[in-house]
Scaffold this active site. Structure first.
Site, PDB file in Angstrom:
ATOM      1  N   ASP A   1       0.857  -1.194   0.000  1.00  0.00           N
ATOM      2  CA  ASP A   1       0.000   0.000   0.000  1.00  0.00           C
ATOM      3  C   ASP A   1       0.886   1.235   0.000  1.00  0.00           C
ATOM      4  OD1 ASP A   1       0.784   0.432   2.718  1.00  0.00           O
ATOM      5  OD2 ASP A   1      -0.817  -0.911   3.380  1.00  0.00           O
TER       6      ASP A   1
ATOM      7  N   LYS B   1      -3.754   0.529  -2.744  1.00  0.00           N
ATOM      8  CA  LYS B   1      -4.788  -0.122  -1.919  1.00  0.00           C
ATOM      9  C   LYS B   1      -5.783   0.921  -1.413  1.00  0.00           C
ATOM     10  CE  LYS B   1      -4.373  -1.157   2.666  1.00  0.00           C
ATOM     11  NZ  LYS B   1      -3.867  -1.814   3.880  1.00  0.00           N
TER      12      LYS B   1
HETATM   13  C1  R5P Z   1      -1.563  -1.097   7.073  1.00  0.00           C
HETATM   14  O1  R5P Z   1      -1.324   0.079   7.208  1.00  0.00           O
HETATM   15  C2  R5P Z   1      -0.755  -2.130   7.775  1.00  0.00           C
HETATM   16  O2  R5P Z   1       0.611  -1.940   7.545  1.00  0.00           O
HETATM   17  C3  R5P Z   1      -1.158  -3.531   7.370  1.00  0.00           C
HETATM   18  O3  R5P Z   1      -0.953  -3.685   5.991  1.00  0.00           O
HETATM   19  C4  R5P Z   1      -2.591  -3.810   7.644  1.00  0.00           C
HETATM   20  O4  R5P Z   1      -2.989  -3.222   8.847  1.00  0.00           O
HETATM   21  C5  R5P Z   1      -2.831  -5.284   7.706  1.00  0.00           C
HETATM   22  O5  R5P Z   1      -4.178  -5.514   8.003  1.00  0.00           O
HETATM   23  P1  R5P Z   1      -4.980  -6.654   7.238  1.00  0.00           P
HETATM   24  O6  R5P Z   1      -4.122  -7.883   7.236  1.00  0.00           O
HETATM   25  O7  R5P Z   1      -6.248  -6.807   8.036  1.00  0.00           O
HETATM   26  O8  R5P Z   1      -5.266  -6.154   5.845  1.00  0.00           O
END
Ligand code: R5P
Length: 318
Positions: A171, A194
């Site tokens: 992201d 993302k």
């Molecule tokens: C986002 O900012 C974080 O670095 C992670 O990518 C995210 O929080 C992961 O969460 P999930 O696995 O629920 O998408």
């Protein structure tokens, strides 16, 4: 020099034991449990007066229980006249609630930092905070370690020519981290665009950079929670022709349907560290666990001896 003593909460005793093994120290005796009404209980079973105490407790699920257990361990040590209390929080829960981005919501990461400080922690040792600025939420010194050295070792063990490898940021918020890894690995960088619809659903719209066709893509993240971000990104990469996809992340929260999503995804291997224990329901042939115990043990030793820990950042991100 004050004697060093290490105690563990119930969140990750395996990591605490591994740290003690590296330091050739016994894990301190503590009784932890619950009263019939659900209230937490703690009794330090050793004399700790005047000692240099390290309390190991990641605040992973069950998050609130683990936070509260840590708080009463700090209180027990304070009231037993410990000379200094360092809370070792390899994974800091609530870290994503670090700002007020809409009306009438809390900044829970700050509230938890206040609770830990007010309970009596003199220092904090943690790892890959979701955002480094959280260090400023604590009014005591914070050492924020990087798991990067063990993640690099994993990526370097993948059998692929460096020019066939591409680092992909899952992201936009992770670009700085991914850029650091890409530079270190001598790889190109691509970024997945993302969009988060809500706490559990994300959409992966575009890929910036590339191409990824025929390449081995490696994604780095601080945490895998529901797996939505990483699996969505992997699906996008596969659709664009990536040959293989690997993921290296510090914290394997792996909640909800993360394991099922991982199994059904084009990800070859997800490497996570042992900041959070992999409970039996999370064991999977696609998951590889890397230990950060040596890094944390060295940091504890250096903090105890009032030595700099900068040397441990030598192979950090970026
Ligand atoms: C986002 O900012 C974080 O670095 C992670 O990518 C995210 O929080 C992961 O969460 P999930 O696995 O629920 O998408």
């Amino acid at each position: 020099m004050r004697e060093l003593k290490i105690f563990s909460g119930q969140a990750n005793r395996a990591l605490a034991k591994a740290i003690c093994n590296f330091l050739h120290l016994p894990l301190g005796e503590v009784t932890l449990g619950k009263f019939p009404d659900g209230e937490n209980f703690c009794k330090i079973e050793e004399d700790i007066r005047g000692r240099d105490i390290f309390l190991i407790q990641p605040t992973c699920p069950p998050v609130n229980d683990n936070i509260f257990e840590l708080l009463i361990m700090i209180d027990s040590c304070k009231r037993a006249s410990a000379a200094r209390i360092t809370t070792v929080i390899p994974y800091f829960g609530y870290a994503r609630q670090d700002r007020k981005d809409e009306g009438r919501v809390p900044i829970t990461a700050k509230l938890v930092a206040n609770l830990i400080t007010r309970a009596g922690a003199d220092r904090v040792l943690t790892m890959d905070l979701h955002s480094p600025q959280i260090q400023g939420f604590f009014d005591v010194p914070v050492d924020n370690m990087y798991a990067a050295p063990v993640l690099y070792d994993f990526v370097e063990s993948i059998d692929v020519a460096p020019d066939k490898r591409i680092v992909v940021s899952p992201d936009v918020g992770s670009i700085k981290r991914a850029l650091g890894y890409a530079k270190r690995l001598g790889s190109r960088l691509a970024i997945v665009d993302k969009r988060r619809d809500n706490a559990t659903e994300t959409r992966q719209e575009h890929l910036i950079g590339g191409p990824v066709e025929g390449m081995v893509a490696v994604m780095f993240d601080d945490m895998i929670s529901t797996g939505g971000s990483i699996v969505g990104a992997a699906t996008k990469l596969k659709a664009l022709g990536a040959a293989e996809i690997y993921v290296a992340a510090t914290h394997g929260v792996l909640c909800g349907k993360a394991i099922e999503k991982l199994h059904d995804s084009p990800i070859t291997t997800l490497a996570v560290t042992d900041t959070i224990p992999l409970t039996p329901d999370k064991v999977s042939p696609k998951i590889k666990t890397l230990s950060v115990a040596p890094l944390l043990a060295e940091a504890i030793k250096r903090i105890h001896h009032d030595q700099s820990i900068s040397i441990l950042f030598d192979r950090a991100e970026g």
